[in-house]
Structure formats: structure tokens, C-alpha cells
Design a protein around this motif. Structure first.
Motif, PDB file in Angstrom:
ATOM      1  N   ASP A 145       0.828  -1.210   0.000  1.00 29.64           N
ATOM      2  CA  ASP A 145       0.000   0.000   0.000  1.00 29.64           C
ATOM      3  C   ASP A 145       0.858   1.254   0.000  1.00 29.64           C
ATOM      4  O   ASP A 145       0.571   2.207  -0.728  1.00 29.64           O
ATOM      5  N   THR A 146       1.895   1.266   0.793  1.00 31.35           N
ATOM      6  CA  THR A 146       2.786   2.430   0.858  1.00 31.35           C
ATOM      7  C   THR A 146       3.452   2.671  -0.490  1.00 31.35           C
ATOM      8  O   THR A 146       3.493   3.806  -0.977  1.00 31.35           O
TER       9      THR A 146
ATOM     10  N   ALA B 181      -5.731  11.409 -14.113  1.00 29.61           N
ATOM     11  CA  ALA B 181      -6.997  11.449 -14.839  1.00 29.61           C
ATOM     12  C   ALA B 181      -6.996  10.436 -15.977  1.00 29.61           C
ATOM     13  O   ALA B 181      -7.995   9.737 -16.209  1.00 29.61           O
ATOM     14  N   GLU B 182      -5.873  10.328 -16.674  1.00 32.87           N
ATOM     15  CA  GLU B 182      -5.764   9.358 -17.768  1.00 32.87           C
ATOM     16  C   GLU B 182      -5.846   7.933 -17.226  1.00 32.87           C
ATOM     17  O   GLU B 182      -6.480   7.065 -17.837  1.00 32.87           O
ATOM     18  N   LEU B 183      -5.243   7.685 -16.075  1.00 33.61           N
ATOM     19  CA  LEU B 183      -5.334   6.363 -15.452  1.00 33.61           C
ATOM     20  C   LEU B 183      -6.777   6.013 -15.129  1.00 33.61           C
ATOM     21  O   LEU B 183      -7.245   4.899 -15.391  1.00 33.61           O
ATOM     22  N   MET B 184      -7.500   6.961 -14.555  1.00 38.90           N
ATOM     23  CA  MET B 184      -8.908   6.730 -14.221  1.00 38.90           C
ATOM     24  C   MET B 184      -9.714   6.430 -15.484  1.00 38.90           C
ATOM     25  O   MET B 184     -10.551   5.530 -15.491  1.00 38.90           O
TER      26      MET B 184
ATOM     27  N   GLY C 237      -4.921  -1.469  -8.869  1.00 42.03           N
ATOM     28  CA  GLY C 237      -5.880  -2.282  -8.105  1.00 42.03           C
ATOM     29  C   GLY C 237      -6.665  -1.441  -7.114  1.00 42.03           C
ATOM     30  O   GLY C 237      -7.847  -1.702  -6.856  1.00 42.03           O
ATOM     31  N   MET C 238      -6.049  -0.404  -6.576  1.00 45.35           N
ATOM     32  CA  MET C 238      -6.755   0.502  -5.659  1.00 45.35           C
ATOM     33  C   MET C 238      -7.851   1.259  -6.411  1.00 45.35           C
ATOM     34  O   MET C 238      -8.930   1.478  -5.881  1.00 45.35           O
TER      35      MET C 238
END
Length: 69
Positions: free
Chosen positions: A12-13, A28-31, A64-65
Motif C-alpha cells: 500500500d505504501t 486522470a488518464e489512469l482513471m 488495483g486501488m
């Protein structure tokens, strides 16, 4: 299993650090890629744009998050 694999907090870190290193434009592009059902392209983009200090594993965890959140 490696020491890193046995520590979920480390995953997670690393993922959070990778995400913090990215520009708002890249996030934004990742989303957009995740919403479009293209998580592998999102992982590739995250890994390529995050720089050499971030692992592929961190990119996978970060995307994955997005998917799980």
C-alpha cells in the motif's frame, strides 16, 4: 514468498508513493483507462510515467486501488 509479499502495508505504501509521484493529468488518464476496462494499459502508463524509483508491483497495486475503490 518474499519479505515484501508478506507485508501488505509495504504494498500500500509503495502504491501510494507511486500515485503521489504522478501528475494530475496522468492520474486522470489512469482513471479513464480503468473506467474503460483497460487496467493493463493503466498499469503500463503508471509504471512508465512514475520513474525508476517505483516498481511494476507498485503500479499494479496502485491500479488495483482504483479498481477496488
Amino acid at each position: 514468498m518474499t519479505e515484501f509479499d508478506s507485508q501488505p502495508e509495504a504494498h500500500d505504501t509503495a502504491a501510494h508513493e507511486l500515485l503521489k509521484s504522478l501528475s494530475d493529468e496522468t492520474l486522470a488518464e489512469l482513471m479513464d483507462l480503468v473506467v474503460a476496462g483497460k487496467p493493463m494499459r493503466a498499469v503500463k502508463l503508471a509504471h512508465e510515467t512514475s520513474g525508476p524509483d517505483h516498481s511494476l508491483s507498485a503500479a499494479i497495486q496502485a491500479i488495483g486501488m482504483f479498481e477496488g475503490g
